[in-house]
Design a protein around this motif. Structure first.
Motif, mmCIF file in Angstrom:
data_model
loop_
_atom_site.group_PDB
_atom_site.id
_atom_site.type_symbol
_atom_site.label_atom_id
_atom_site.label_comp_id
_atom_site.label_asym_id
_atom_site.label_seq_id
_atom_site.Cartn_x
_atom_site.Cartn_y
_atom_site.Cartn_z
ATOM 1 N N LYS A 40 1.107 4.404 -1.037
ATOM 2 C CA LYS A 40 2.234 3.672 -0.647
ATOM 3 C C LYS A 40 3.478 4.155 -0.360
ATOM 4 C CE LYS A 40 3.996 -1.604 0.027
ATOM 5 N NZ LYS A 40 4.782 -0.825 0.842
ATOM 6 N N MET A 41 3.925 4.765 -1.608
ATOM 7 C CA MET A 41 5.661 5.264 -1.330
ATOM 8 C C MET A 41 5.321 6.202 -2.269
ATOM 9 S SD MET A 41 7.210 1.530 -1.483
ATOM 10 C CE MET A 41 8.583 2.465 -3.330
ATOM 11 N N ASP A 66 4.260 4.128 3.783
ATOM 12 C CA ASP A 66 5.415 4.036 3.918
ATOM 13 C C ASP A 66 6.506 4.592 4.531
ATOM 14 O OD1 ASP A 66 4.829 1.240 3.004
ATOM 15 O OD2 ASP A 66 6.081 1.346 1.427
ATOM 16 N N LYS A 112 4.710 5.782 8.264
ATOM 17 C CA LYS A 112 4.543 4.962 9.238
ATOM 18 C C LYS A 112 6.127 4.813 9.645
ATOM 19 C CE LYS A 112 3.513 -0.317 8.648
ATOM 20 N NZ LYS A 112 3.429 -1.366 8.511
ATOM 21 N N GLU A 113 7.288 4.717 9.205
ATOM 22 C CA GLU A 113 8.735 4.542 9.210
ATOM 23 C C GLU A 113 9.555 5.984 10.566
ATOM 24 O OE1 GLU A 113 12.203 4.811 6.789
ATOM 25 O OE2 GLU A 113 11.085 2.338 5.630
#
Length: 115
Positions: A83-84, A110, A113-114
């Motif tokens: 995720k991060m 994340d 996705k950004e």
């Protein structure tokens, strides 16, 4: 002076070899993916909510996490993300200790996705 230079070069060599292999996930190229294996270490639920194309899912929290890599060629580079970046960093460290070549993708899903 020669001793100092030799010592300096040895220290630089050690530091260079001990650095973790990681790149921002936004710098991952198709060429990297084609030459290696993309692995999402998030849970299946997270994976099903969205993942990078061609990524295989191997859940970091599975008891047999490392065992699931046994059929994977150790000559291939594993590009790991979560995720991060926390779980993939731990997974990278574990798999490196077992002889795999890994790259931790900083920022994780994340960050991708950004972008």
């Amino acid at each position: 002076m020669k001793r100092f230079l030799l010592l300096f070069l040895l220290i630089i060599g050690q530091v260079g070899c001990s650095q973790k292999k990681e790149i921002p996930i936004t710098e991952l190229s198709q060429k990297d993916i084609d030459k290696g294996i993309l692995v999402d270490v998030r849970t299946p639920e997270e994976y099903n909510m969205g993942h990078l194309d061609s990524a295989m899912n191997i859940n970091w929290f599975d008891e047999d996490f490392a065992k699931q890599f046994e059929s994977i060629d150790k000559n291939k580079t594993l590009y790991l993300y979560c995720k991060m970046g926390g779980r993939s960093a731990k997974a990278s460290e574990l798999l490196e200790s077992k002889g795999y070549k890994t790259v931790n993708l900083l920022g994780g899903y994340d960050a991708w996705k950004e972008n």
